[in-house]
Write an enzyme that holds these catalytic residues in place. Structure first.
Site, mmCIF file in Angstrom:
data_model
loop_
_atom_site.group_PDB
_atom_site.id
_atom_site.type_symbol
_atom_site.label_atom_id
_atom_site.label_comp_id
_atom_site.label_asym_id
_atom_site.label_seq_id
_atom_site.Cartn_x
_atom_site.Cartn_y
_atom_site.Cartn_z
ATOM 1 N N ASP A 1 -12.533 -65.282 64.897
ATOM 2 C CA ASP A 1 -12.184 -65.972 63.650
ATOM 3 C C ASP A 1 -11.037 -65.283 62.931
ATOM 4 O O ASP A 1 -10.921 -65.351 61.710
ATOM 5 C CB ASP A 1 -13.387 -66.004 62.708
ATOM 6 C CG ASP A 1 -14.613 -66.539 63.383
ATOM 7 O OD1 ASP A 1 -14.546 -67.654 63.898
ATOM 8 O OD2 ASP A 1 -15.646 -65.839 63.399
ATOM 9 N N SER B 1 -7.557 -63.750 58.620
ATOM 10 C CA SER B 1 -9.008 -63.873 58.662
ATOM 11 C C SER B 1 -9.331 -65.309 58.272
ATOM 12 O O SER B 1 -8.973 -65.754 57.195
ATOM 13 C CB SER B 1 -9.645 -62.900 57.682
ATOM 14 O OG SER B 1 -11.008 -63.207 57.546
ATOM 15 N N ARG B 2 -9.980 -66.036 59.185
ATOM 16 C CA ARG B 2 -10.092 -67.474 58.960
ATOM 17 C C ARG B 2 -11.270 -67.892 58.105
ATOM 18 O O ARG B 2 -11.201 -68.881 57.411
ATOM 19 C CB ARG B 2 -10.141 -68.219 60.298
ATOM 20 C CG ARG B 2 -8.832 -68.100 60.993
ATOM 21 C CD ARG B 2 -8.673 -69.035 62.152
ATOM 22 N NE ARG B 2 -7.511 -68.591 62.909
ATOM 23 C CZ ARG B 2 -7.571 -67.819 63.978
ATOM 24 N NH1 ARG B 2 -8.731 -67.456 64.473
ATOM 25 N NH2 ARG B 2 -6.474 -67.412 64.567
ATOM 26 N N VAL B 3 -12.373 -67.183 58.173
ATOM 27 C CA VAL B 3 -13.518 -67.660 57.388
ATOM 28 C C VAL B 3 -13.925 -66.720 56.264
ATOM 29 O O VAL B 3 -14.660 -67.095 55.370
ATOM 30 C CB VAL B 3 -14.759 -67.920 58.286
ATOM 31 C CG1 VAL B 3 -14.510 -69.085 59.193
ATOM 32 C CG2 VAL B 3 -15.140 -66.694 59.066
#
Ligand code: ATP
Ligand code: MG
Length: 576
Positions: free
Chosen positions: A413, A438-440
């Site tokens: 992620d 950082s995607r989430v």
């Protein structure tokens, strides 16, 4: 079962009545008439052995002894007292003529054995060789099965017997594992004695499904300012740490573990293909910082057999799942998956699988996806536990487009990209702000942090561009000069030594004061020192405010003003 003949081995010829009993047993078991042939075997002075095809019913003394030891060992591993256990086992022991499938080793070498006669062996099943060494089936062909050997293959000879266990590889686990160093099969290697076992878990397990999951909404603070502010990690997230050798990858994971102290998060560090001395050093560092007590180290070192390196991350993950299912939060570090892929490549090539890109076998993507998919944040109905994974990947000459790095980037992620140029220029941790993401984790960031970070990423991006533009020009106007110094100051603000994680309020104070240009007149080389002193003084003067930021994860506008005014005043005094 298509066998039509069974062999009975015993010292004395069976009576007619005994023969009758055997034939009816065989008929009942296999549903067909099977001819029984008696073979005289003087070595079996009492008891018998019945062999049907590759199945063997061992009722000899040796066989019964083995059966007893096996069931005894299972209990012993559960950490029971020895003497009462022997008594209890003897009383409850129920002797059975169990069928055991036996095969024969055809070839052995390089930690790989080919075994014939195990028609029913399954992928991933554990086999036991005559000498007691274990192996795992990884290749099935019509004639033979190929298996990797856990341990020394010197004692295995062509023609040795192999027994099926009908079980897939599993590892023991329990609370007692915290603070210990174990090998990939869960046996302690730190010389501190037996560990009480609460459960055995298969090393391969299906990842939680969509329904069982929940979105990531709680932060996992690493204590590293550059990561927590711009690339926040949430509990249940998979964040890759990627970079060349010696760029501080392990250091980031280590600091993240140390920062979990008192945060009710169990940590597991899986060392794959590293030097034994580095792992020992790491364990010592964890102990020194009081972090070993909530950490398990699973080590398959460079000197260990490749199969051990191959299963180590799965074993570590199985241990993590044990705690996650109990509703706990777990942080697991895989250090590193490049070496893991290399170990798997060696095994695959020795098993005669066809090599693909970069000589890796075709299923190398699945190797890592099935591992990383097991990290999750469980829903409240499932107990609400989580596994956060920090896989580490080593690149060659900053090449993120190589096979293994691209694979893992696509599974995780987000990634924290470390760069050797930054590392050598003293910018440590050497996080490349432009390429990291950082995607989430953003959803999990505390309100205080979100508010404090403000335009940091944007300011840094602007600084980087301006730095390139102004590199060759000699006379700059004051505005540009100021902007450059401001950018350099921000970069300096992100420099942080190892083992010095910041708490939330410290990060918030540093961010707010830096972004409010309070450090404008501080010399670049003094910035780290200034921040440390500012924190020390502020914490003394405004203890309640610091406490409230840590507890509530939020601050008000007035509180922000307080911090800015304090920092500006402090900067004036610092300057004089
Ligand atoms: P390898 O490729 O060998 O696994 P690595 O990328 O994991 O290396 P580390 O072992 O973590 O790198 O760090 C390399 C060296 O840099 C170590 O000596 C470590 O102490 C030092 N180091 C790492 N981070 C920092 C930091 N933030 N400040 C100062 N020194 C650091
Ligand atoms: Mg390392």
């Amino acid at each position: 079962m298509t066998e039509e003949k069974a062999f009975l081995y015993s010292a004395e010829a069976p009576s007619d009545e005994q023969k009758q009993r055997f034939t009816s047993f065989l008929k009942k078991k296999y549903g067909q008439d099977i001819e029984l042939e008696w073979v005289c075997e003087a070595a079996l002075d009492k008891g018998f052995k019945l062999v049907v095809g590759s199945e063997e019913y061992d009722w000899s003394r040796q066989g019964l002894y083995e059966q007893f030891i096996h069931s005894f060992n299972k209990e012993k591993k559960a950490g029971k007292e020895l003497i009462p256990l022997i008594k209890e086992e003897l009383q409850e022991w129920d002797v059975k003529a169990l069928p055991a499938e036996r095969g024969t080793v055809v070839t052995v070498g390089d930690g790989i054995a080919r075994v014939s006669g195990l028609e029913n062996a399954e992928y991933g099943e554990i086999l036991i060789f005559d000498c007691g060494v274990r192996g795992m089936v990884l290749d099935l062909t019509e004639e033979t099965v190929g298996c990797v050997v856990f341990g020394d293959d010197q004692e295995i000879l062509a023609g040795s017997k192999v027994r099926r266990t009908s079980r897939t590889a599993s590892v023991p686990i329990g609370k007692g594992y915290l603070g210990r160093i174990v090998d990939a099969l869960g046996s302690p290697i730190d010389g501190k004695g037996v560990i009480p076992v609460e459960a055995y878990r298969p090393i391969e397990n299906k990842a939680p499904g969509i329904i069982e999951r929940k979105s990531v909404n709680r932060p996992l603070e690493t204590g590293i300012l550059s990561i927590d502010s711009m690339f926040p990690i949430g509990r249940g997230q998979r964040e890759l740490i990627i970079g060349d050798r010696q760029t501080g990858k392990t250091a980031i994971a280590l600091d993240a573990i140390i920062n979990q102290k008192g945060k009710d998060c169990i940590c597991i560090y899986v060392a794959i293909g590293q030097k034994t001395s580095s792992v020992a050093q790491l364990a010592e560092n964890l102990r020194k910082h009081g972090a070993l007590e909530y950490t398990i180290i699973v080590a398959a070192n460079a000197s260990d057999a490749e199969p051990m390196q191959y299963i180590a991350p799965y074993s570590g993950c199985a241990m993590a799942e044990f705690f996650m299912e109990k509703g706990k939060d777990v942080l697991i570090v895989y250090d590193d998956l490049s070496k893991h892929a290399v170990a798997y490549r060696s095994i695959s090539l020795l098993l005669d699988r066809s090599p693909g890109r970069e000589a890796y076998p075709g299923d190398v993507f699945y190797l890592h996806s099935r591992l990383l998919e097991r990290s999750a944040r469980l829903s409240d109905e499932e107990g609400g536990g989580s596994i956060t994974a920090l896989p580490i990947v080593e690149t060659q000459d900053n090449d993120v487009s190589a096979y293994i790095p691209t694979n893992i980037i696509s599974i995780t992620d987000g990634q924290i990209y470390l760069e050797s140029n930054l590392f050598f220029s003293g910018q440590r941790p050497a996080v490349n702000v432009g390429l990291s993401v950082s995607r989430v984790g953003g959803d999990a960031q505390t309100k205080a942090m979100k508010k404090a970070v403000g335009t940091l990423r944007l300011d840094l991006a602007q600084f980087r561009e301006m730095e390139v533009f102004t590199q060759f020009s000699s006379d700059l106007d004051d505005v540009t000069k100021n902007q450059l110094t401001y950018g350099q100051g921000l970069m300096k603000m992100l420099v942080q030594p190892q083992y010095k994680p910041y708490s939330l309020h410290q990060q918030v104070i540093i961010l707010i004061s830096s972004l409010a240009h309070a450090l404008q007149h501080i010399k670049i080389e003094d910035i780290y020192q200034f921040n440390q002193e500012l924190l020390a003084h502020f914490e003394k003067d405004y203890r309640d405010l610091c406490q409230s930021i840590d507890d509530k994860g939020i601050f008000t506008e007035e509180e922000k003003e307080t911090i800015i005014t304090y920092a500006k005043n402090f900067a004036e005094k610092f300057h004089v």
